[in-house]
Design an enzyme around this catalytic site. Sequence first.
Site, PDB file in Angstrom:
ATOM      1  N   CYS A 118       4.094  10.288 -19.561  1.00 41.47           N
ATOM      2  CA  CYS A 118       4.951  11.449 -19.271  1.00 41.47           C
ATOM      3  C   CYS A 118       4.176  12.621 -18.663  1.00 41.47           C
ATOM      4  CB  CYS A 118       5.662  11.912 -20.537  1.00 41.47           C
ATOM      5  SG  CYS A 118       6.613  10.613 -21.314  1.00 41.47           S
ATOM      6  N   HIS A 259       8.123  19.118 -19.767  1.00 37.80           N
ATOM      7  CA  HIS A 259       8.536  17.713 -19.799  1.00 37.80           C
ATOM      8  C   HIS A 259       9.816  17.632 -20.638  1.00 37.80           C
ATOM      9  CE1 HIS A 259       8.796  13.527 -20.417  1.00 37.80           C
ATOM     10  NE2 HIS A 259       8.291  13.526 -21.638  1.00 37.80           N
ATOM     11  N   ASN A 289      14.783  11.359 -21.314  1.00 37.34           N
ATOM     12  CA  ASN A 289      13.351  11.458 -21.014  1.00 37.34           C
ATOM     13  C   ASN A 289      13.018  10.460 -19.899  1.00 37.34           C
ATOM     14  OD1 ASN A 289      10.573  11.239 -20.982  1.00 37.34           O
ATOM     15  ND2 ASN A 289      10.344  11.174 -23.209  1.00 37.34           N
TER      16      ASN A 289
HETATM   17  O1  UT7 Z   1       7.632  11.909 -23.766  1.00 43.38           O
HETATM   18  C1  UT7 Z   1       7.096  11.989 -25.044  1.00 43.38           C
HETATM   19  C2  UT7 Z   1       7.705  10.895 -25.782  1.00 43.38           C
HETATM   20  N1  UT7 Z   1       8.427  11.060 -26.944  1.00 43.38           N
HETATM   21  C3  UT7 Z   1       8.968  12.120 -27.512  1.00 43.38           C
HETATM   22  O2  UT7 Z   1       8.875  13.219 -27.088  1.00 43.38           O
HETATM   23  C4  UT7 Z   1       9.720  11.895 -28.778  1.00 43.38           C
HETATM   24  C5  UT7 Z   1       9.280  12.782 -29.893  1.00 43.38           C
HETATM   25  N2  UT7 Z   1      10.066  12.579 -31.095  1.00 43.38           N
HETATM   26  C6  UT7 Z   1      11.375  12.904 -31.173  1.00 43.38           C
HETATM   27  O3  UT7 Z   1      11.956  13.355 -30.227  1.00 43.38           O
HETATM   28  C7  UT7 Z   1      12.079  12.732 -32.516  1.00 43.38           C
HETATM   29  O4  UT7 Z   1      11.123  12.419 -33.499  1.00 43.38           O
HETATM   30  C8  UT7 Z   1      13.181  11.646 -32.472  1.00 43.38           C
HETATM   31  C9  UT7 Z   1      14.358  12.129 -31.646  1.00 43.38           C
HETATM   32  C10 UT7 Z   1      12.629  10.361 -31.917  1.00 43.38           C
HETATM   33  C11 UT7 Z   1      13.686  11.371 -33.881  1.00 43.38           C
HETATM   34  O5  UT7 Z   1      14.138  12.564 -34.508  1.00 43.38           O
HETATM   35  P1  UT7 Z   1      13.733  12.891 -36.014  1.00 43.38           P
HETATM   36  O6  UT7 Z   1      14.439  14.122 -36.402  1.00 43.38           O
HETATM   37  O7  UT7 Z   1      12.218  12.880 -36.073  1.00 43.38           O
HETATM   38  O8  UT7 Z   1      14.359  11.682 -36.795  1.00 43.38           O
HETATM   39  P2  UT7 Z   1      13.625  10.586 -37.703  1.00 43.38           P
HETATM   40  O9  UT7 Z   1      12.811   9.663 -36.876  1.00 43.38           O
HETATM   41  O10 UT7 Z   1      12.944  11.262 -38.859  1.00 43.38           O
HETATM   42  O11 UT7 Z   1      14.860   9.808 -38.270  1.00 43.38           O
HETATM   43  C12 UT7 Z   1      15.766  10.424 -39.178  1.00 43.38           C
HETATM   44  C13 UT7 Z   1      16.790   9.402 -39.575  1.00 43.38           C
HETATM   45  C14 UT7 Z   1      16.192   8.110 -40.085  1.00 43.38           C
HETATM   46  O12 UT7 Z   1      16.999   7.644 -41.126  1.00 43.38           O
HETATM   47  P3  UT7 Z   1      16.572   7.886 -42.669  1.00 43.38           P
HETATM   48  O13 UT7 Z   1      15.238   7.218 -42.827  1.00 43.38           O
HETATM   49  O14 UT7 Z   1      16.499   9.363 -42.834  1.00 43.38           O
HETATM   50  O15 UT7 Z   1      17.672   7.239 -43.436  1.00 43.38           O
HETATM   51  C15 UT7 Z   1      16.319   7.174 -38.898  1.00 43.38           C
HETATM   52  O16 UT7 Z   1      16.393   5.822 -39.290  1.00 43.38           O
HETATM   53  O17 UT7 Z   1      17.605   9.056 -38.438  1.00 43.38           O
HETATM   54  C16 UT7 Z   1      17.611   7.636 -38.292  1.00 43.38           C
HETATM   55  N3  UT7 Z   1      17.727   7.346 -36.857  1.00 43.38           N
HETATM   56  C17 UT7 Z   1      18.911   7.304 -36.231  1.00 43.38           C
HETATM   57  N4  UT7 Z   1      20.168   7.465 -36.670  1.00 43.38           N
HETATM   58  C18 UT7 Z   1      21.155   7.374 -35.770  1.00 43.38           C
HETATM   59  C19 UT7 Z   1      16.735   7.125 -35.971  1.00 43.38           C
HETATM   60  N5  UT7 Z   1      17.270   6.916 -34.738  1.00 43.38           N
HETATM   61  C20 UT7 Z   1      18.610   7.027 -34.877  1.00 43.38           C
HETATM   62  C21 UT7 Z   1      19.679   6.936 -33.979  1.00 43.38           C
HETATM   63  N6  UT7 Z   1      20.928   7.113 -34.464  1.00 43.38           N
HETATM   64  N7  UT7 Z   1      19.514   6.694 -32.681  1.00 43.38           N
END
Ligand code: UT7
Length: 337
Positions: A118, A259, A289
């Site tokens: 990225c 980004h 993204n």
């Molecule tokens: O270009 C650089 C590349 N990447 C990035 O910039 C990504 C950086 N990270 C992020 O943007 C965020 O961490 C995410 C958007 C990927 C995730 O957000 P989060 O607030 O960190 O959520 P999380 O991973 O802590 O997940 C929270 C909950 C989990 O469930 P439990 O364990 O709390 O029951 C996940 O299993 O949300 C669940 N979850 C979803 N639920 C519905 C994860 N993905 C999804 C989904 N839909 N698509």
Amino acid sequence: MSRAELSVFIRSLGVHAPDRKLTNTELSAMVETSDEWIKSRSGISERRIAGAGENPSDMGAQAAAKALARAGLTPADIDLLIVATMTPDVPFPSTACLLQAKLGLRRDIPCFDISAACSGFVYALQVGTDMLRSGNYRRALVIGAEKLSSVVDWQDRATCVLFGDGAGAAILETTATPDVGVLGNLLGADGVNAELLHCVAGGSAQPASEQTLRDRQHFLRMNGKEVFKLAVRVMADSCERVLKGCGKHSDDVAWFIPHQANIRIVEAVADQLQVGLDRFPINLDRYGNTSAASIPLALEEAWTAGRIKHGDLVLLVAFGAGLTWGATLLRWHEPSP
Ligand code: UT7
């Protein structure tokens, strides 16, 4: 003219996004997710998905053709091509060589890819700037082009909702006008954190095999939480360091072009810099993204909307797999016709 006296500026921009839109509602029928979750956690509403035969070299060539047309230039006017991509058309030759042929660029110019995920566009911009400052080239095409839909695991809801396809192209040009274009930059990497965002198989370490296919190892894997935290810290720090190096302050910057990964990352960076979110043009809601294409897509949109004006300070800042990061401070320059 000596190297120190040459300025390098972005003369023109062009973008290409595939027609096909994939909405959050459509995704909810593919994996267990919802429009509400995706929007509230990332800010994304829809993303573009490239079709078969619509590869990074095709999208990049389309974006470049628009940038050339806007500047009244032809492919023969380009002396150097750099393509930033983490989803090359094929392992080799480079996407840049394929794009060179598709666009009909001169058959003797240097063309190569940069792999910085990225952060790729910011890396390519700096490499292009330094090559132009050598005095050996007048104009460069710097392109970010990605087909993330081909490396995303459409069964992994934690990642498949975040990414999209597209391309953006910038024409860099040298000028004798002092203090315009690229004023300063910073690039960095930390390979110790490579496994936070990576693809295990498909390279020479683990070539494609029945086992790698069965284990779904050809897809992108990410530790989203860790990447999120590092992204905020490193993007804010990169902005501060570049500004300091140029003797500027965040108040001097008209536009921050981050980004476009997640609106919450952008909000946290703006907060750390104590800058209003209204100075961060956003289009991730419509594209997701798009990795190396994300900054040129956002920059072009802000430029063509008339938001970025001659003389504005513009700060590009990126973060991605590697881990890699980079920031570039530009004084926007519109040469007189
Ligand atoms: O270009 C650089 C590349 N990447 C990035 O910039 C990504 C950086 N990270 C992020 O943007 C965020 O961490 C995410 C958007 C990927 C995730 O957000 P989060 O607030 O960190 O959520 P999380 O991973 O802590 O997940 C929270 C909950 C989990 O469930 P439990 O364990 O709390 O029951 C996940 O299993 O949300 C669940 N979850 C979803 N639920 C519905 C994860 N993905 C999804 C989904 N839909 N698509």
